[in-house]
Design an enzyme around this catalytic site. Structure first.
Site, short mmCIF file in Angstrom:
data_model
loop_
_atom_site.label_atom_id
_atom_site.label_comp_id
_atom_site.label_asym_id
_atom_site.label_seq_id
_atom_site.Cartn_x
_atom_site.Cartn_y
_atom_site.Cartn_z
N HIS A 1 -0.23 7.92 3.86
CA HIS A 1 0.05 8.00 2.43
C HIS A 1 -1.18 7.66 1.60
O HIS A 1 -1.43 8.27 0.55
CB HIS A 1 1.21 7.08 2.08
CG HIS A 1 2.54 7.59 2.55
ND1 HIS A 1 3.62 6.78 2.83
CD2 HIS A 1 2.96 8.86 2.81
CE1 HIS A 1 4.64 7.52 3.21
NE2 HIS A 1 4.26 8.79 3.22
N LEU B 1 0.82 -1.21 0.00
CA LEU B 1 0.00 0.00 0.00
C LEU B 1 0.85 1.25 0.00
O LEU B 1 0.44 2.29 -0.55
CB LEU B 1 -0.93 -0.01 1.21
CG LEU B 1 -2.23 -0.83 1.14
CD1 LEU B 1 -3.14 -0.31 0.04
CD2 LEU B 1 -1.97 -2.31 0.96
N ASP B 2 2.03 1.21 0.60
CA ASP B 2 2.89 2.38 0.67
C ASP B 2 3.39 2.76 -0.71
O ASP B 2 3.26 3.92 -1.14
CB ASP B 2 4.06 2.08 1.61
CG ASP B 2 4.41 3.26 2.51
OD1 ASP B 2 3.66 4.25 2.51
OD2 ASP B 2 5.42 3.17 3.22
N ASP B 3 3.97 1.80 -1.41
CA ASP B 3 4.43 2.10 -2.77
C ASP B 3 3.29 2.51 -3.67
O ASP B 3 3.40 3.46 -4.45
CB ASP B 3 5.13 0.87 -3.36
CG ASP B 3 6.58 0.75 -2.92
OD1 ASP B 3 7.44 1.39 -3.54
OD2 ASP B 3 6.84 0.05 -1.94
#
Length: 658
Positions: A480, A403-405
């Site tokens: 993010h 999920l971050d990328d």
């Protein structure tokens, strides 16, 4: 490759100062602080543009402590394929990183770590160093003072058992039959985090075989005297789940011989099939070299010779992951981070004022579109509804997009303007759909899975990582995703509002947020405040003001910010440490989002960055400011000390926040 003064390898730099004629940014101001920031932005942007790969991506060197260099040496010896050039070059790197007291730390200028030190020592012995050499004597003495091998973390003792220096009977039993547990059962493999899952399956095979390849020497010098109590593990609790699982593990170990061979063989074969299914096209497994090493050993024990195509591909990956700071020094990167580095670099250049249709940005977008997942990964075991649409961290990782990328890629892509946006817009649509489908029930987002929050995996004696054996929602990742949704006009969506409420509930009493994937509260706060403001939380909201108060209270006298890695274990270190470029930038990003552009703290932070920019247009950062496992595995991202300062200075100069 070259070495930085702190011994951290970094990518080749072109000689001499950056030529500012490469790219010009037009600003107008008479304020000396802003003029210095403008000049720094121009030089930093040109530095970054010069380092883009022809295919469109950026990738800095990603390093952790030396444990994984040691594992590579162990693997080559255990599989009977020692490459003397590689082992000798790895030995030189290990020696160069040893501290004055004889130990090896987890981070730059950190305290010695017992497990890392033991593994580095043994790797050097395998590389040919003698125990009576001065640096080895210092190391052995330090290890004994800490309690010796007996007090070391589990991972070190597993490797020692494979060379005959530790008894397998004194290690936790990891039954390969765990592979057969259904997904609803406690302690099934999918109740562990993505990072631990591959290790669990691999180690269950290794545990079943209990390999021993006796080394031609002993390591008695690493064992403390029997009456030495320093550094011994604390006694296990007298009750609770920890005691239950330790007793259960003892029972499993005692029943080992009673398991029918057909059952055990069926289980190890099922583990093998699962591992083979998870190999990536570049030969790797999961996050990178640590898991790849474990899997290679497990497959070898299952009958794969070193020249088997599967292992040959894995050897190729390990070779590709190595950097050579000098012709006779080899450093093994723990992972490769092109997707993460590329989306952050693109955002930094956009923040610097680079036109959205600039060829470098269009090329980066085109490359990122080729990395989007188009098939289900392990995440689909828990969340089968959303269609694939995430991005991984690495070049290839179809099983574990995160999920971050994904959110950071979308934040970059939505600002880039290629000639035809059709493919880009469709990719963003798929990514948003996937992210929304991965929201946990409490409103937050984790890195790899949804609702991976069981407390049980952290209680079993398989690993030393406790609560980090699972993947619960975290403030930095949730922030993010929220920032991404807000940037796409979804700030009023009920799912975004739930996440905002979750973030507000996670604020700590001091006004900061915990940073799971970066060190530490400076990272968490630097992620959350811009997300809250983007999602419509006003700058005068109490949560934002408390964050501003905390940030200004922990600013160093030199104008920068820093937070020591020890803050994960020591509350007195929260927000405290030597100023670093990336952590200073994180603080500035939060303060700028909160409307503090003209405040004294911001101006001091900007001056700290501009005064420390090098002639090459970048910043030196030797401290480890990234995190894989808090308290256990820190990361030095080569690009963190460049892209985040460029973001902060760009937003300061252009008076924008994103």
């Amino acid at each position: 490759m070259t070495n930085s003064p702190g011994g951290v390898p970094h990518a080749e730099s072109r000689e001499g100062p950056v030529d500012e004629a490469d790219m010009t940014f037009t600003f107008s101001t008479s304020d000396p602080t802003e003029k210095a920031a403008q000049r720094a932005v121009t030089r930093a942007a040109n530095h970054l543009l010069a380092r883009q790969n022809a295919e469109g991506w950026w990738k800095g060197v990603f390093t952790t402590d030396v444990s994984y260099d040691a594992h590579d040496v162990f693997l080559r010896n255990l599989l009977g394929v020692p490459d003397q050039r590689v082992i000798t070059a790895s030995g030189r790197w290990l020696r160069s990183q040893q501290g004055p007291d004889g130990s090896w730390p987890l981070v730059f200028e950190g305290a010695g770590h017992l497990g890392t030190t033991i593994q580095a020592y043994v790797a050097l012995r395998l590389a040919g160093d003698r125990p009576d050499e001065e640096h080895m004597l210092r190391c052995a003495a330090w290890v004994r003072r800490q309690g010796g091998v007996t007090a070391s973390p589990l991972t070190a003792r597993v490797w020692l058992a494979m060379f005959g220096w530790w008894e397998w009977n004194d290690l936790p039993e990891i039954p390969p039959e765990i592979i057969a547990l259904p997904k609803w059962a406690p302690l099934n493999i999918y109740s562990f985090s993505a990072i631990m899952r591959l290790a669990l399956v691999s180690l269950s095979v290794i545990s079943a075989h209990r390999p021993v390849r006796p080394a031609p020497f002993g390591i008695d010098e690493l064992f403390a005297a029997p009456d030495t109590s320093a550094g011994r593990p604390k006694p296990s609790p007298s009750g609770g789940w920890e005691t239950f699982f330790r007793r259960a593990n003892a029972t499993v170990r005692a029943c080992r011989k009673g398991i029918p061979r057909s059952v055990r063989k069926s289980a190890t074969n099922a583990c093998t099939r699962w591992l083979l299914k998870h190999q990536e096209v570049d030969g790797s497994w999961g996050p990178g070299t640590p898991m790849t090493t474990w899997v290679m050993l497990a497959l070898h024990l299952q009958g794969c010779p070193p020249d088997h195509p599967v292992l040959k591909a894995a050897w190729g990956y390990l070779d590709d992951s190595a950097t050579w700071p000098a012709s006779d020094v080899r450093v093994l990167q723990t992972a490769q981070s092109p997707v993460w580095d590329t989306c952050l670099s693109a955002t930094a250049l956009l923040d610097a004022g680079l036109p959205a249709d600039h060829p470098a940005l269009v090329k980066a977008a085109d490359w990122l579109l080729t990395r989007q997942a188009d098939q289900p990964g392990d995440w689909a075991v828990r969340q089968s509804r959303p269609a694939p649409g995430g991005w991984p961290f690495q070049f290839h990782n179809r099983s574990y997009p995160d999920l971050d990328d994904t959110s950071e890629v979308v934040l970059a892509l939505r600002r880039i303007r290629p000639p035809d946006r059709t493919a880009l817009d469709e990719a963003v649509r798929r990514a948003v759909h996937w992210c929304l489908g991965m929201q946990s029930r409490d409103g937050g987002w984790a890195a790899f899975d949804a609702d991976n929050t069981s407390a049980l995996p952290g209680k079993v004696p398989f690993f030393d990582f406790g609560e980090f054996c699972v993947d619960p929602p975290t403030a930095d990742v949730t922030a993010h995703v929220v920032e991404m949704l807000a940037a796409l006009g979804m700030e009023r969506d009920p799912r975004t509002r739930r996440a905002v409420r979750w973030l507000l509930d996670q604020q700590e009493a001091n006004g900061a947020w915990y940073g799971r994937w970066g060190v530490n509260h400076l990272y968490g706060t630097g992620c959350v405040v811009p997300a809250l403001v983007a999602a419509g939380v006003p700058g005068d909201h109490s949560a934002v003001r408390r964050a501003v108060t905390w940030l200004t209270s922990v600013q160093n006298e030199d104008g920068g910010w820093g937070e020591d890695w020890q803050s994960y274990a020591d509350p007195s270190r929260v927000g405290r440490g030597p100023s670093t470029p990336s952590q200073t930038a994180w603080a500035l990003l939060a303060l700028l989002a909160a409307g503090e552009h003209d405040g004294a703290a911001v101006r001091s932070g900007v001056r700290w960055l501009t005064e420390r920019q090098t002639d090459h247009g970048t910043w030196e950062e030797r401290h480890f400011t990234g995190t894989i496992v808090p308290r256990a595995v820190a990361v030095h991202y080569e690009y963190y000390g460049h892209v985040f300062p460029l973001m902060a200075l760009g937003r300061y100069v252009l008076r924008e926040s994103h």
